[in-house]
Each structure stands twice: as structure tokens, then as C-alpha cells.
Scaffold this motif. Structure first.
Motif, mmCIF file in Angstrom:
data_model
loop_
_atom_site.group_PDB
_atom_site.id
_atom_site.type_symbol
_atom_site.label_atom_id
_atom_site.label_comp_id
_atom_site.label_asym_id
_atom_site.label_seq_id
_atom_site.Cartn_x
_atom_site.Cartn_y
_atom_site.Cartn_z
ATOM 1 N N VAL A 1 23.428 -9.956 5.774
ATOM 2 C CA VAL A 1 23.577 -9.591 7.286
ATOM 3 C C VAL A 1 23.719 -10.866 8.109
ATOM 4 C CG1 VAL A 1 21.176 -9.701 7.794
ATOM 5 C CG2 VAL A 1 22.370 -8.110 9.139
ATOM 6 N N ASP A 2 23.182 -12.054 7.715
ATOM 7 C CA ASP A 2 23.316 -13.232 8.625
ATOM 8 C C ASP A 2 24.625 -14.115 8.043
ATOM 9 O OD1 ASP A 2 21.264 -12.576 10.241
ATOM 10 O OD2 ASP A 2 19.658 -13.816 8.989
ATOM 11 N N GLU A 3 25.124 -13.618 6.950
ATOM 12 C CA GLU A 3 26.279 -14.419 6.312
ATOM 13 C C GLU A 3 27.792 -13.645 6.616
ATOM 14 O OE1 GLU A 3 22.701 -15.871 5.612
ATOM 15 O OE2 GLU A 3 23.208 -14.062 4.301
ATOM 16 N N ALA B 1 18.245 -0.717 8.409
ATOM 17 C CA ALA B 1 17.527 -1.404 7.807
ATOM 18 C C ALA B 1 17.297 -2.859 8.343
ATOM 19 C CB ALA B 1 18.390 -1.938 6.407
ATOM 20 N N SER B 2 16.071 -3.140 8.768
ATOM 21 C CA SER B 2 15.745 -4.364 9.773
ATOM 22 C C SER B 2 14.212 -4.847 8.974
ATOM 23 C CB SER B 2 15.546 -3.928 11.037
ATOM 24 O OG SER B 2 14.712 -5.002 11.670
ATOM 25 N N ALA B 3 14.346 -6.061 8.589
ATOM 26 C CA ALA B 3 13.121 -6.692 8.093
ATOM 27 C C ALA B 3 12.177 -7.023 9.248
ATOM 28 C CB ALA B 3 13.354 -7.798 7.265
ATOM 29 N N GLN B 4 12.699 -7.055 10.432
ATOM 30 C CA GLN B 4 11.711 -7.501 11.568
ATOM 31 C C GLN B 4 11.041 -6.140 12.160
ATOM 32 O OE1 GLN B 4 14.864 -8.902 14.452
ATOM 33 N NE2 GLN B 4 14.853 -10.980 13.621
ATOM 34 N N LEU B 5 11.775 -5.016 12.126
ATOM 35 C CA LEU B 5 11.049 -3.790 12.459
ATOM 36 C C LEU B 5 10.011 -3.559 11.245
ATOM 37 C CD1 LEU B 5 10.656 -1.033 13.271
ATOM 38 C CD2 LEU B 5 12.881 -0.490 12.289
ATOM 39 N N LYS C 1 14.172 -20.069 7.243
ATOM 40 C CA LYS C 1 13.808 -19.607 8.283
ATOM 41 C C LYS C 1 12.817 -18.222 8.590
ATOM 42 C CE LYS C 1 16.788 -18.312 12.036
ATOM 43 N NZ LYS C 1 16.382 -17.252 12.563
ATOM 44 N N SER C 2 13.085 -17.296 7.880
ATOM 45 C CA SER C 2 12.398 -16.022 7.747
ATOM 46 C C SER C 2 10.901 -16.202 7.071
ATOM 47 C CB SER C 2 12.851 -14.997 6.913
ATOM 48 O OG SER C 2 14.338 -14.465 7.581
ATOM 49 N N ILE C 3 11.101 -17.093 5.973
ATOM 50 C CA ILE C 3 9.594 -17.325 5.432
ATOM 51 C C ILE C 3 8.728 -18.132 6.237
ATOM 52 C CG2 ILE C 3 8.695 -18.234 3.237
ATOM 53 C CD1 ILE C 3 11.173 -17.488 1.684
ATOM 54 N N VAL D 1 24.254 -6.503 17.753
ATOM 55 C CA VAL D 1 22.891 -6.817 18.472
ATOM 56 C C VAL D 1 22.226 -8.038 17.724
ATOM 57 C CG1 VAL D 1 22.730 -4.677 19.549
ATOM 58 C CG2 VAL D 1 21.904 -5.117 17.160
ATOM 59 N N LYS D 2 22.927 -9.064 17.174
ATOM 60 C CA LYS D 2 22.492 -10.256 16.953
ATOM 61 C C LYS D 2 22.322 -11.231 18.117
ATOM 62 C CE LYS D 2 21.335 -9.162 12.930
ATOM 63 N NZ LYS D 2 20.092 -8.805 12.201
ATOM 64 N N GLU D 3 22.166 -12.479 17.842
ATOM 65 C CA GLU D 3 22.149 -13.593 18.875
ATOM 66 C C GLU D 3 23.301 -13.267 19.985
ATOM 67 O OE1 GLU D 3 21.111 -13.541 15.957
ATOM 68 O OE2 GLU D 3 19.842 -15.345 15.427
ATOM 69 N N HIS E 1 8.840 -18.471 9.531
ATOM 70 C CA HIS E 1 8.271 -17.728 10.746
ATOM 71 C C HIS E 1 6.954 -17.049 10.175
ATOM 72 C CE1 HIS E 1 11.120 -17.782 14.091
ATOM 73 N NE2 HIS E 1 11.973 -17.596 13.181
ATOM 74 N N ARG E 2 7.189 -16.419 9.105
ATOM 75 C CA ARG E 2 5.970 -15.561 8.494
ATOM 76 C C ARG E 2 4.696 -16.706 7.981
ATOM 77 N NH1 ARG E 2 10.558 -12.676 8.173
ATOM 78 N NH2 ARG E 2 10.829 -10.581 7.876
ATOM 79 N N ALA E 3 4.965 -17.726 7.467
ATOM 80 C CA ALA E 3 3.878 -18.389 7.045
ATOM 81 C C ALA E 3 3.283 -18.839 8.465
ATOM 82 C CB ALA E 3 4.506 -19.889 6.548
HETATM 83 C C1 S3P Z 1 15.163 -11.442 9.847
HETATM 84 C C2 S3P Z 1 15.612 -10.383 9.639
HETATM 85 C C3 S3P Z 1 17.108 -10.047 9.924
HETATM 86 C C4 S3P Z 1 17.982 -11.216 10.096
HETATM 87 C C5 S3P Z 1 17.191 -12.111 10.972
HETATM 88 C C6 S3P Z 1 15.982 -12.683 10.704
HETATM 89 C C7 S3P Z 1 13.841 -11.700 9.670
HETATM 90 O O1 S3P Z 1 17.218 -9.020 10.984
HETATM 91 O O2 S3P Z 1 19.333 -11.048 10.836
HETATM 92 O O3 S3P Z 1 18.158 -13.514 11.238
HETATM 93 O O4 S3P Z 1 13.209 -12.845 9.211
HETATM 94 O O5 S3P Z 1 12.871 -10.753 9.216
HETATM 95 P P1 S3P Z 1 16.880 -7.740 11.401
HETATM 96 O O6 S3P Z 1 15.697 -7.328 10.900
HETATM 97 O O7 S3P Z 1 17.286 -7.410 12.509
HETATM 98 O O8 S3P Z 1 17.870 -7.111 10.178
#
Ligand code: S3P
Length: 452
Positions: A335-337, A186-190, A37-39, A362-364, A41-43
Motif C-alpha cells: 500500500v505504501d509502495e 484492509a487497514s492495519a490502523q483500523l 515506522k509501523s513497528i 486518502v493517504k497523506e 509507533h507500536r513499540a
Molecule cells: C500503517 C498502515 C497503513 C499504512 C501506513 C501505516 C500502520 O495504513 O499505509 O503508512 O502502521 O498501521 P492503513 O491502515 O490505512 O492501511
């Protein structure tokens, strides 16, 4: 959006609840899981930003990724993705490149997808096009300040000012300032939002984080012609640059694989291999946690898709699991597991502690509270102390009859509680089970195929 046919073991009512029956036999054999899913979205987002036509394959077809696809379409990217025989999406995306996105005719609705909303804020920061970003009820409750604060330092504006949540209207600027930013979590989205804005800012933008979050952005940006420096807990880009079209192949999603792997660990007699799955170390912390619990789990590398490693995760039923402690600095890798690992911990001897898992609130949905609530329904003692989650395992635990779990519309909770029924001896009911379509629409079919 396509949906898999209803599974034999789940009778879905109009309300979206499902009765999940125990699997008839152990899980065995090989499986693949849909694209990461993450890859994905980025693609989609990086292709939309790029000059030229990118070719993408293996893209996850799920509601969250569909939110990103719809968003970039509204902003002027030309998306021609087609469903493949394996259920993935593949095709071309022609980006807006140096011309920038067009003003959409109305708000961009990101649905349930935090990744779409937050990454989009970085994508839009370099353009003086006002865009209203919104989402469903769950997404409208999730914190956005963590993203808007650094982007405002770079020069983007958000209206109404001071809002913590969606909907907000973003007005970017072609005059973005490069910044060095110490992320509070630590947030990859940020991290991604800041780096994407940084691509267009003059100078070097650096993001430091308290522990390493997933690094798909740092691995993929160079494929789009943007040099990126990345080390432990820090990543930088130097701008201004324009992304150039690329080819992206998306490997299977380890977060989806985790459900099959945990099911195999719990279900007597099981032995499975999940193939073509991302083995990015920032994502497969769950295999390490399971190993620490004594589970029979292993990974084998097979190659790389771009810079993303992929391979096989194998798992066998393990009757003598024991509790373990997951340190704070490893939480970003699981984090998601955490919910499904907490379920496995419920069957282990002794206590399992997940340190510093406050981000789960603060997830879904508030996954910390939901995990405790669900485990209590199973007769398991679980509690939160500060930001730590404790699960007191019970070897030989049997899920009581007649339990109804509430997924609260959260896909990962829906699958976690489904596993309690699938790997147990009695059916369970999962409310709002259809939220699995957010990340893994064919979850039940995949797990049932392994048990045939
Ligand atoms: C994601 C980062 C994670 C993860 C989310 C997907 C991403 O969230 O929980 O399902 O694709 O960058 P955070 O960035 O809030 O840690």
C-alpha cells in the motif's frame, strides 16, 4: 528532531524544494535503513500503555514517530530515549499501566501522522479522560470515521458527534464492550485501534478484514503479555488485560528499503543489498511485484526480532522489465509502495495494472491523482479506471529536462520523484522535498553513499 546535513546532490531552497541531480555512478554494496515506522509507533504506544518500564531499540527517529513519542509523553508516560550512533532511538519507556493516562494540558497534535492519531484513538478508548486529537492540514483532511465508528460501538464517545475528520475530542469508558467487527477496508490502523480497545473490553473482540493488512500488532501484543489470535483476515484479543513491559527491537523499514531497491533496479550497473530489514510478508509485497516485472530482486532471512522476521533484500539493475498485474488482495502488502512501483512500471515494457487502489486517495495526499500527474510530466501515460491504476510503460524512457514534481508534502511522493532524477540522466526539481523527514530523513545520504 535531528536533520541530516544537506546532500551534495540536492540544493534546498527556503521553500523546501530540492534539485535532485543524477547519481554519478551505479549503486553498489550494502546498506541499512532506519527502523520500521509501523513497528516503531507500536513499540512506543504499547510501552506507554504497559505496566513497568519497556526497553526499546532501533526506533525510527522521524517526525511521524516523534508525534507518537510526544503524544504518550503528554499522556503521562515517561520516555527516555536517546539517539544512538546509527541514528536510531533507544532507551526506556515507563507506561501508565493500570492507572491509565493523565489528562493532557491541551490537544494532542499528531502532526502528519495518521498512525499516531488512529492508534491513539484505540489507546484512549478504555479511559474516561477527555482528549482532543488533532493534526496538520493533511491529517485534518483524512477520514477518521473508519476508526471512530467501531470504537463508538464499543462505548467510546467522540465530540462533536458525527464529525468525519480531526480535530475530535475522545471520551473513553472503563466499560468497553467487546465486539466483532467486519472492517470495510484492509487497514492495519483500523485493526490496531479496535484490538487495542479490545484488550480492555470484557470478552473477545474480533476484527475481520477483506484482505490481510500488516500484522505488527498481532505479533507484538503477545510480547506485552496479551494473547492474540490471528489468522488470515481475522484477529482477536480477549480482555480485560493490562499490557506488561517488554523489550522491543525494531528492524529496518522495508518501505524505506523499497526506494533503494527500486533505484538499484532502475540505475544501470547497480547491485545492492539492504540488510537488517523487516521481511514481514505483509510488508514486502513490493519484492514480489518487482519479481513479476522481471526484476532481479531476492530476499534472504537472517533471524527474528521478537516475532518479526528480518533479513537481506538484494537488488540488481534489470534492463528488460515488463508490466504486470497486481491483484486487489495483494494491494495491502504494497500500500505504501504503489507510487514508487508505478515509477518503475513507467520504464517497463507493456502495461502495469494495480487493482483496487482506491485507498491511496486518502493517504497523506491523494496519491492516485499525484502519481498520474507526476508520470504525465515524464511523458508517461497513466490513468485511473474506477479504483484501478494503469501505467503504460516505455522501455528506454528518458525523463525530460526541466521537470518540477510536486510532492504535495507527502514523503513517499517526494522520494518517488527524487528517484526519477537520481536514476536518470538529467536533474529534476522536487517541491516540498523536505517531507522525507516524516519517515526517512537520511534518504538522500543513504542513496548517495551507495553510489560512491
Ligand atoms: C500503517 C498502515 C497503513 C499504512 C501506513 C501505516 C500502520 O495504513 O499505509 O503508512 O502502521 O498501521 P492503513 O491502515 O490505512 O492501511
Amino acid at each position: 528532531m535531528s536533520h541530516e546535513p544537506a546532500s551534495a546532490s540536492a540544493s534546498s531552497a527556503a521553500s523546501g524544494h530540492a534539485v535532485i541531480e543524477p547519481l554519478p555512478s551505479p549503486l553498489h554494496g550494502a546498506a541499512t535503513v532506519p527502523g520500521d515506522k509501523s513497528i516503531s509507533h507500536r513499540a512506543v504506544l504499547f510501552s506507554a500503555m504497559a505496566e513497568g518500564t519497556s526497553r526499546v531499540s532501533g526506533v525510527l527517529d522521524s517526525e511521524d514517530v516523534r508525534s507518537s513519542i510526544a503524544a504518550v509523553g503528554k499522556l503521562g508516560a515517561q520516555v527516555s530515549l536517546e539517539k544512538q550512533p546509527d541514528g536510531s532511538l533507544a532507551g526506556g519507556i515507563t507506561g501508565w499501566g493500570a492507572a491509565g493516562p493523565k489528562k493532557p494540558d491541551g490537544p494532542i497534535d499528531c502532526g502528519n501522522s495518521g498512525t499516531t492519531a488512529r492508534l491513539l484513538m484505540g489507546v484512549l478508548a478504555p479511559w474516561d479522560v477527555p482528549v482532543e486529537i488533532t493534526g496538520d492540514e493533511s491529517l485534518q483532511r483524512r477520514p477518521m470515521r473508519r476508526i471512530t465508528a467501531p470504537l463508538m460501538k464499543m462505548g467510546a464517545r467522540f465530540e462533536p458527534g458525527g464529525r468525519e475528520t480531526l480535530p475530535v475530542t475522545e471520551v473513553g469508558t472503563r466499560d468497553l464492550r467487546a465486539i466483532t467487527y467486519d472492517a470495510p477496508m484492509a487497514s492495519a490502523q483500523l485493526k490496531t485501534a479496535v484490538l487495542l480497545a479490545g484488550v480492555y473490553a470484557r470478552g473477545t473482540t474480533t476484527l475481520n478484514e477483506p484482505s490481510p493488512s500488516r500484522n505488527h500488532t498481532e505479533l507484538m501484543l503477545p510480547e506485552f503479555g496479551v494473547p492474540t489470535t490471528a489468522a488470515d483476515r481475522t484477529a482477536s484479543v480477549t480482555g480485560p488485560r493490562t499490557l506488561q513491559a517488554a523489550e522491543v527491537r525494531v528492524p529496518g523499514d522495508p518501505s524505506s528499503a523499497a526506494f533503494l531497491v527500486c533505484a538499484a533496479v532502475l540505475k544501470a550497473g547497480s547491485s545492492i543489498q539492504v540488510e537488517n530489514v523487516s521481511l514481514n510478508t505483509a510488508r514486502i509485497g513490493f519484492t514480489r511485484t518487482l519479481e513479476r516485472m522481471g526484476a532481479d530482486v531476492s530476499v534472504r532471512h537472517a533471524g527474528a526480532a521478537g516475532k518479526e522476521p528480518y533479513g537481506i533484500i538484494s537488488a540488481c539493475h534489470t534492463p528488460n522489465l515488463h508490466g504486470c498485474e497486481v491483484p486487489a488482495e495483494k494491494i495491502a502488502t504494497i500500500v505504501d509502495e504503489v507510487p514508487v512501483l508505478a515509477l518503475v512500471a513507467a520504464f517497463a515494457r507493456g502495461v502495469t495494472v494495480f487493482r483496487e487502489v482506491g485507498e491511496l486517495r486518502v493517504k497523506e495526499t491523494d496519491r492516485l491523482a499525484a502519481v498520474v500527474e507526476g508520470l504525465e510530466l515524464m511523458g508517461v501515460e497513466a490513468y485511473i479506471d474506477g479504483n484501478d491504476l494503469y501505467v503504460e510503460g516505455q522501455p528506454g524512457l528518458r525523463v525530460p529536462e526541466g521537470v518540477t514534481f510536486d510532492s504535495k508534502g507527502d514523503h513517499r511522493l517526494a522520494m518517488t520523484w527524487a528517484l526519477a532524477g537520481l536514476t536518470g540522466a538529467v536533474p529534476v526539481t522536487v517541491e516540498n522535498f523536505d517531507s522525507v523527514k516524516i519517515s526517512y530523513p537520511r534518504f538522500l545520504n543513504d542513496i548517495e553513499r551507495l553510489a560512491r
